[in-house]
Design an enzyme around this catalytic site. Structure first.
Site: not given
Ligand code: GLA
Length: 400
Positions: A146, A201
């Site tokens: 990430d 997201d």
């Protein structure tokens, strides 16, 4: 002498570092904890999910990775090695990986290029080689990496560091870049990882945006529109990743079917994000439709493209191996749409894959991939209805 040898070995490792090739010749398929469970993860959930992967038929349909996302972490020890949260993962990650492997599945884990993960757990910054070694020792097969808390880091450089660390650790691990498309990973990701997120997201709605203040999450159609222009960057072993799926997380059956079909048309990684221990019959049918999955997993590895939009009805084409094609009609409107389709009117010429269809010269058999029936040939006019927020997905096979 020994010192010189060590320096030479180290330099050679850096020079010859690369990603592990051929780990994702077709888009990776699996499950990830984040979309449904967020930080609420423990070894019981992951083990039960591995069991469900087998008993639900998902493994048989091709899903292989069982991936724990953020928040599995405990602390680093005095030597800097990371350990799992002892309350949530009391048996440790090696035992969990062994369990997953015993089911014929593979184990994925999550970390972050910054000093903390998005969930505030220890990140890998400054510990890349050590973490890679630890993952290799545990038997990890897939790393999602990430991009939170990465102030002053260069994205390509940071991902290269972890790529090299994984390579030095010696265990083939699929490397999933989760950088949200901020630094155009499609321009440099091919030699770094096997897939890269193209957007922020996803969220479990068809056509909405959720504003979280400092960031937004995106419904399926928003994510779809953000893929525009990216298909030329994807192919075997290097995929655009429009994020993990929301099938089974609350959208209608039609919307789930449309979402899944479109992810298959995009040659997107198929990472389920629902609770696969408790799935409705419809969710299982969608996630395990082998004919639709075959479109995603086609060996040519060409991402599909939007051919036209008419009144919120989109027509998508995806070239397949052996001169086959898939066409997917996506109805984004709130009403059922009726189509009268004259195949000869469509001239398909895909510059990227150098493939064309001339329906005047080649006749195709048509198979409806959701009702799983052959429904005629392309030498006749074709009429069909597509429900709101649903698809019609057809496989075209040349008549011999
Ligand atoms: C980021 C990623 C998500 C998920 C969370 C975990 O938002 O994009 O997919 O991994 O972090 O905190």
């Amino acid at each position: 002498m020994l010192k010189t040898l060590i320096i030479i070995c180290f330099s050679l490792t850096i020079i010859y570092s690369q990603k592990f090739e051929r780990l994702a010749q077709t888009p990776p398929m699996g499950w990830n904890s984040w979309n449904n469970f967020a930080c609420d993860v423990d070894e019981k959930l992951i083990r039960e999910t591995a069991d469900a992967m087998v008993s639900s038929g998902m493994k048989d349909a091709g899903y292989i990775y069982v991936n724990v996302d953020d928040c599995w972490h405990g602390e680093r020890d005095s030597l800097g090695f990371i350990h799992p949260d002892p309350a949530r993962f009391p048996s440790g990650m090696k035992a969990l990986a062994d369990y997953i492997h015993s089911k014929g599945l593979k184990f994925g884990i999550y970390s972050d290029a910054g000093w903390k993960t998005c969930g505030g757990k220890p990140g890998s910054r400054g510990y890349e080689y050590q973490d890679a070694l630890q993952y290799a020792k545990w038997g990890v097969d897939y790393l999602k990496y990430d991009w939170c808390n990465t102030e002053a880091l260069n994205a390509e450089g940071a991902y290269l560091t972890m790529r090299n660390a994984l390579y030095s650790a010696g265990r083939p691990i699929v490397f999933s870049l989760c950088e949200w498309g901020n630094n155009k990973p499609w321009d440099w990701g091919k030699n770094v990882g096997h897939l890269w997120r193209t957007t922020g997201d996803i969220t479990n709605c068809f056509d909405c945006v959720v504003d979280h203040g400092t960031w937004k999450s995106w419904g399926v159609m928003y994510i779809l529109d953000m893929q525009d222009g990216l298909r030329i960057h994807a192919g075997p072993d290097h995929w655009n990743d429009p994020d993990m799926m929301e099938v089974g997380n609350g959208m209608s059956v039609s919307e789930d079917r449309a979402h899944f079909s479109i992810w298959c048309m995009l040659a997107a990684p198929l990472i389920a994000g629902n609770d696969i221990r408790n799935m409705s019959k419809e969710t299982i049918e969608i996630l395990t439709n082998k004919e639709v999955i075959a479109v995603n997993q086609d060996s040519l590895g060409i991402q599909g493209f939007k051919y036209s939009t008419e009144d919120s009805l989109e027509t998508w084409f995806k070239p397949l191996s052996k001169d086959e094609w898939t066409v997917c009609f996506l109805n984004r409107s709130s009403e059922t749409r009726t189509m009268d389709f004259v195949w000869e009117d469509y001239k398909i010429a895909d510059e990227f894959s150098k493939r064309e269809i001339n329906f005047e010269e080649v006749i195709f058999n048509i198979r409806d991939l959701w009702i799983k029936k052959n429904i005629g040939t392309t030498d006749k006019k074709f009429s069909a209805q597509v429900k709101s927020h649903d698809v019609l997905m057809l496989r075209l096979t040349p008549v011999k």
